[in-house]
Design a protein around this motif. Structure first.
Motif, mmCIF file in Angstrom:
data_model
loop_
_atom_site.group_PDB
_atom_site.id
_atom_site.type_symbol
_atom_site.label_atom_id
_atom_site.label_comp_id
_atom_site.label_asym_id
_atom_site.label_seq_id
_atom_site.Cartn_x
_atom_site.Cartn_y
_atom_site.Cartn_z
ATOM 1 N N ASN A 64 -34.788 52.143 61.805
ATOM 2 C CA ASN A 64 -35.990 52.964 61.702
ATOM 3 C C ASN A 64 -37.089 52.472 62.637
ATOM 4 O O ASN A 64 -37.754 53.284 63.280
ATOM 5 C CB ASN A 64 -36.494 53.015 60.263
ATOM 6 C CG ASN A 64 -35.592 53.844 59.376
ATOM 7 O OD1 ASN A 64 -34.703 54.549 59.840
ATOM 8 N ND2 ASN A 64 -35.786 53.740 58.073
ATOM 9 N N LEU A 65 -37.295 51.160 62.711
ATOM 10 C CA LEU A 65 -38.343 50.650 63.591
ATOM 11 C C LEU A 65 -38.057 50.977 65.049
ATOM 12 O O LEU A 65 -38.968 51.339 65.791
ATOM 13 C CB LEU A 65 -38.522 49.141 63.415
ATOM 14 C CG LEU A 65 -39.309 48.709 62.190
ATOM 15 C CD1 LEU A 65 -39.432 47.193 62.134
ATOM 16 C CD2 LEU A 65 -40.687 49.342 62.171
ATOM 17 N N VAL A 66 -36.810 50.847 65.454
ATOM 18 C CA VAL A 66 -36.452 51.199 66.829
ATOM 19 C C VAL A 66 -36.814 52.662 67.082
ATOM 20 O O VAL A 66 -37.441 52.999 68.097
ATOM 21 C CB VAL A 66 -34.955 50.928 67.101
ATOM 22 C CG1 VAL A 66 -34.507 51.558 68.407
ATOM 23 C CG2 VAL A 66 -34.676 49.426 67.107
ATOM 24 N N GLN A 67 -36.467 53.534 66.166
ATOM 25 C CA GLN A 67 -36.766 54.956 66.319
ATOM 26 C C GLN A 67 -38.274 55.214 66.299
ATOM 27 O O GLN A 67 -38.788 55.984 67.114
ATOM 28 C CB GLN A 67 -36.079 55.776 65.226
ATOM 29 C CG GLN A 67 -36.261 57.266 65.385
ATOM 30 C CD GLN A 67 -35.678 57.787 66.682
ATOM 31 O OE1 GLN A 67 -34.629 57.335 67.136
ATOM 32 N NE2 GLN A 67 -36.364 58.719 67.294
ATOM 33 N N TYR A 68 -38.997 54.570 65.386
ATOM 34 C CA TYR A 68 -40.440 54.788 65.291
ATOM 35 C C TYR A 68 -41.158 54.332 66.560
ATOM 36 O O TYR A 68 -42.102 54.979 67.003
ATOM 37 C CB TYR A 68 -41.020 54.060 64.083
ATOM 38 C CG TYR A 68 -40.517 54.574 62.748
ATOM 39 C CD1 TYR A 68 -40.001 55.856 62.592
ATOM 40 C CD2 TYR A 68 -40.555 53.754 61.625
ATOM 41 C CE1 TYR A 68 -39.539 56.304 61.369
ATOM 42 C CE2 TYR A 68 -40.102 54.195 60.400
ATOM 43 C CZ TYR A 68 -39.601 55.479 60.273
ATOM 44 O OH TYR A 68 -39.157 55.923 59.055
ATOM 45 N N VAL A 69 -40.720 53.222 67.142
ATOM 46 C CA VAL A 69 -41.328 52.757 68.386
ATOM 47 C C VAL A 69 -41.061 53.770 69.492
ATOM 48 O O VAL A 69 -41.947 54.102 70.278
ATOM 49 C CB VAL A 69 -40.817 51.351 68.773
ATOM 50 C CG1 VAL A 69 -41.244 50.971 70.178
ATOM 51 C CG2 VAL A 69 -41.321 50.309 67.774
ATOM 52 N N ALA A 79 -45.197 50.362 59.058
ATOM 53 C CA ALA A 79 -45.165 49.402 57.950
ATOM 54 C C ALA A 79 -45.008 50.120 56.617
ATOM 55 O O ALA A 79 -44.204 49.721 55.766
ATOM 56 C CB ALA A 79 -46.433 48.549 57.963
ATOM 57 N N ARG A 80 -45.761 51.177 56.436
ATOM 58 C CA ARG A 80 -45.690 51.941 55.190
ATOM 59 C C ARG A 80 -44.301 52.547 55.007
ATOM 60 O O ARG A 80 -43.724 52.503 53.926
ATOM 61 C CB ARG A 80 -46.752 53.048 55.216
ATOM 62 C CG ARG A 80 -46.868 53.838 53.945
ATOM 63 C CD ARG A 80 -48.017 54.840 53.974
ATOM 64 N NE ARG A 80 -48.250 55.535 55.236
ATOM 65 C CZ ARG A 80 -47.495 56.538 55.705
ATOM 66 N NH1 ARG A 80 -46.464 56.949 55.023
ATOM 67 N NH2 ARG A 80 -47.793 57.121 56.853
ATOM 68 N N GLY A 83 -41.653 49.622 54.376
ATOM 69 C CA GLY A 83 -41.936 48.738 53.251
ATOM 70 C C GLY A 83 -42.224 47.293 53.641
ATOM 71 O O GLY A 83 -41.898 46.372 52.892
ATOM 72 N N LEU A 84 -42.830 47.099 54.802
ATOM 73 C CA LEU A 84 -43.235 45.769 55.238
ATOM 74 C C LEU A 84 -44.732 45.764 55.502
ATOM 75 O O LEU A 84 -45.355 46.819 55.595
ATOM 76 C CB LEU A 84 -42.506 45.378 56.538
ATOM 77 C CG LEU A 84 -41.000 45.186 56.473
ATOM 78 C CD1 LEU A 84 -40.445 44.947 57.874
ATOM 79 C CD2 LEU A 84 -40.640 44.019 55.567
ATOM 80 N N ARG A 85 -45.295 44.569 55.642
ATOM 81 C CA ARG A 85 -46.694 44.449 56.052
ATOM 82 C C ARG A 85 -46.779 44.699 57.565
ATOM 83 O O ARG A 85 -45.808 44.476 58.290
ATOM 84 C CB ARG A 85 -47.233 43.052 55.739
ATOM 85 C CG ARG A 85 -47.269 42.712 54.263
ATOM 86 C CD ARG A 85 -47.950 41.359 54.025
ATOM 87 N NE ARG A 85 -47.579 40.329 54.985
ATOM 88 C CZ ARG A 85 -46.640 39.402 54.789
ATOM 89 N NH1 ARG A 85 -45.962 39.376 53.647
ATOM 90 N NH2 ARG A 85 -46.372 38.499 55.719
#
Length: 134
Positions: A64-69, A79-80, A83-85
């Motif tokens: 997900n982070l790869v896609q969001y970036v 982060a939301r 589920g991380l800070r």
């Protein structure tokens, strides 16, 4: 003699070995000298290590982070969603970039994205068939 617990101490041998295992599992690179950087090693384990029963959560976060970036989303939103800070998201992204994950393909205009165009063409084809235009 008791170990310092202020986070400046070196990581334990178990933490170093776990970091290596987790890095191999997620195909990320560890920086040279991480074995003597307790703060970095604990941050790494905090975001990449997982409970064996929740293993897929970390893999999902990475995907997900790869896609969001790629989509150009901002850190608080990412982060939301995962589920991380925010500081954990920034750390995870920095490790992924350091490890050569392809995260730079931000599509700014979805109208010109070839994949979107293919979906639109496919949807038009389905519409045309349903109305008997063929």
């Amino acid at each position: 003699m008791a170990r310092k617990s202020d986070g400046d101490s070196r990581p334990t041998a178990a933490q170093v070995e776990l970091a290596r295992l987790v890095a191999d599992r997620h195909e990320v690179r560890l920086p040279t000298g991480f074995e003597s950087d307790g703060i970095w090693t604990r941050k790494f384990l905090d975001v990449f290590a997982y409970d064996p029963e929740a293993e897929e959560d970390v893999f999902r976060r990475v995907r997900n982070l790869v896609q969001y970036v790629r989509e150009g989303r901002d850190t608080p939103e990412m982060a939301r969603k995962v589920g991380l800070r925010p500081d954990q998201v920034e750390f995870m992204i920095s490790v992924l970039r350091w490890s050569d994950y392809d995260m730079e393909e931000v599509v700014e205009d979805f109208e010109t994205d070839p994949e979107d165009a293919a979906w639109r063409d496919m949807e038009r084809d389905v519409e045309a068939r349903s109305y008997g235009y063929y």
